[in-house]
Design a protein around this motif. Sequence first.
Motif, PDB file in Angstrom:
ATOM      1  N   LEU A   1      -1.214  -0.590   0.651  1.00 39.31           N
ATOM      2  CA  LEU A   1      -0.203  -0.268  -0.351  1.00 39.31           C
ATOM      3  C   LEU A   1      -0.798   0.361  -1.600  1.00 39.31           C
ATOM      4  O   LEU A   1      -0.149   1.175  -2.268  1.00 39.31           O
ATOM      5  CB  LEU A   1       0.574  -1.535  -0.731  1.00 39.31           C
ATOM      6  CG  LEU A   1       1.279  -2.245   0.432  1.00 39.31           C
ATOM      7  CD1 LEU A   1       1.892  -3.545  -0.038  1.00 39.31           C
ATOM      8  CD2 LEU A   1       2.349  -1.338   1.038  1.00 39.31           C
ATOM      9  N   ASP A   2      -2.031  -0.061  -1.941  1.00 35.43           N
ATOM     10  CA  ASP A   2      -2.722   0.477  -3.123  1.00 35.43           C
ATOM     11  C   ASP A   2      -1.876   0.383  -4.380  1.00 35.43           C
ATOM     12  O   ASP A   2      -1.915   1.266  -5.248  1.00 35.43           O
ATOM     13  CB  ASP A   2      -3.147   1.933  -2.894  1.00 35.43           C
ATOM     14  CG  ASP A   2      -4.243   2.044  -1.857  1.00 35.43           C
ATOM     15  OD1 ASP A   2      -5.069   1.114  -1.769  1.00 35.43           O
ATOM     16  OD2 ASP A   2      -4.268   3.050  -1.118  1.00 35.43           O
ATOM     17  N   GLY A   3      -1.090  -0.670  -4.503  1.00 32.38           N
ATOM     18  CA  GLY A   3      -0.296  -0.871  -5.697  1.00 32.38           C
ATOM     19  C   GLY A   3      -1.131  -1.473  -6.815  1.00 32.38           C
ATOM     20  O   GLY A   3      -2.288  -1.859  -6.622  1.00 32.38           O
ATOM     21  N   PRO A   4      -0.591  -1.573  -8.014  1.00 28.62           N
ATOM     22  CA  PRO A   4      -1.353  -2.138  -9.134  1.00 28.62           C
ATOM     23  C   PRO A   4      -1.692  -3.618  -8.932  1.00 28.62           C
ATOM     24  O   PRO A   4      -2.695  -4.107  -9.455  1.00 28.62           O
ATOM     25  CB  PRO A   4      -0.413  -1.939 -10.327  1.00 28.62           C
ATOM     26  CG  PRO A   4       0.952  -1.810  -9.729  1.00 28.62           C
ATOM     27  CD  PRO A   4       0.761  -1.155  -8.412  1.00 28.62           C
ATOM     28  N   VAL A   5      -0.866  -4.328  -8.175  1.00 25.80           N
ATOM     29  CA  VAL A   5      -1.130  -5.749  -7.895  1.00 25.80           C
ATOM     30  C   VAL A   5      -1.348  -5.968  -6.404  1.00 25.80           C
ATOM     31  O   VAL A   5      -2.389  -6.478  -5.977  1.00 25.80           O
ATOM     32  CB  VAL A   5       0.026  -6.639  -8.399  1.00 25.80           C
ATOM     33  CG1 VAL A   5      -0.219  -8.100  -8.021  1.00 25.80           C
ATOM     34  CG2 VAL A   5       0.181  -6.508  -9.906  1.00 25.80           C
ATOM     35  N   LEU A   6      -0.391  -5.605  -5.590  1.00 25.83           N
ATOM     36  CA  LEU A   6      -0.493  -5.799  -4.147  1.00 25.83           C
ATOM     37  C   LEU A   6      -1.208  -4.611  -3.513  1.00 25.83           C
ATOM     38  O   LEU A   6      -0.725  -3.479  -3.564  1.00 25.83           O
ATOM     39  CB  LEU A   6       0.904  -5.966  -3.540  1.00 25.83           C
ATOM     40  CG  LEU A   6       0.974  -6.393  -2.082  1.00 25.83           C
ATOM     41  CD1 LEU A   6       0.256  -7.729  -1.874  1.00 25.83           C
ATOM     42  CD2 LEU A   6       2.428  -6.487  -1.631  1.00 25.83           C
TER      43      LEU A   6
END
Length: 430
Positions: free
Chosen positions: A50-55
């Motif tokens: 996902l490379d999200g800021p958290v997940l």
Amino acid sequence: MSMARKHGEEDHDHEGEEEEHGEDHDHEEEGAPFIDLEQMRYDFRAGINLDGPVLKAITGTLSYSDYEHSEIEGDEVASLFKSEGIEGRVELDHALAGFEGAVGVQFLDKSLDASGGEAFLTPTDTTSWAVFLYETRDWDNGFGIEGGLRLEQLELDNSVAGQVDFDLYSASAGVHQHFGNGWFAGAQLAYTERGPNESELFAFGPHLATEQFEVGDATLSKEKGLNLEGTLRWRGEKASFGANIFHTSFTDFIYLAPSAIEEDGELVTEEDGLPVFAFVQDDATLYGGEIYGEYYIDQGPLGADWKLRSGVDYVRGELDDGGNLPFIPPLRVTAGADADWQRVMVGASVEWADNQRRVGEGQLGTGNYTLINLKTALKLSEYGFGREGTQLFVEVRNIADEEARLATSVLRDTVPLPGRNVRAGLRYTF
């Protein structure tokens, strides 16, 4: 965070135990008991980045196994064992407030069924649910911290003895330091709890795979361990070095010890021609360590790239009220050399193990031995077949035909390691 046990004690895993037994008994004389087994296993793994800021990512694994073996004496099936189970895990990788880690859930649902005149274990269903958390953080100066937690509910339901439940807790914390000159140092403190398995709780009967009449104890409590471990490593351009030491204090450590059962109003230490062993608990201490190193030579003798390696490891296991823990390996020294010509590699290794006289009650000691092995491989990946690791290989093991008995094997008195043997095969990586 690893929650594995930090000692050389057998893990009492039923399936793995039978597999080893069945393989070794290929060398038994005709008419002796042997194992006929079949196993089918499916493993699935999936994930998404996902490379999200958290997940950052979500991964999942699912395994299904169907295992069956027959313990055969002569032309008759003495016992039939079946085990079927499913195990899964879902993990969420994340980053938050400078920390990176994972949180997840893991489950196990397994059934074991045994039948026949010499079945030592009555049918048992095992269910486990666990949640875990692991976090780590590193700073620019090379210093870092890490830690983890694991909570588990374990339930074992036996057709005769009924149901037992365990709430298990584990935690660890550690620090480490990366130095600019190739050195790394770390220390970790871990507390673990382990619930008894089916055999430890409910066994009662002749277990041909271990050549013992095993007696479980449904009142066993969970096993607890406090482990302190230290690590020191160095890696340079042409060499590497490492050392690990550990010390583990166990409360209610579970192990097999000589025992007796009542027969016709008398206590007997042998039943069905097998010695009686019972699963018992006692406080125990294990400590030891290892030192290892490697040296690399590019374009060395004979025009090959060389890797030279060696190591020494030692473990000591003691019961707090006196005596030795069973199945502890002796002092061991290893050395080896590999020569690589890009498409072909040739290697040799030597392993020396000292005698083991510090054995558990009712056990015989083992003598020292030296194993010499040779191997060669043709790297098919260099010819466009498969990925790196695809190769044709030939191995010659125990060239001197040494008699070697593993101190960690429950069958060491009757089944030594194989003598001189040759193995050839194809390993394909995709």
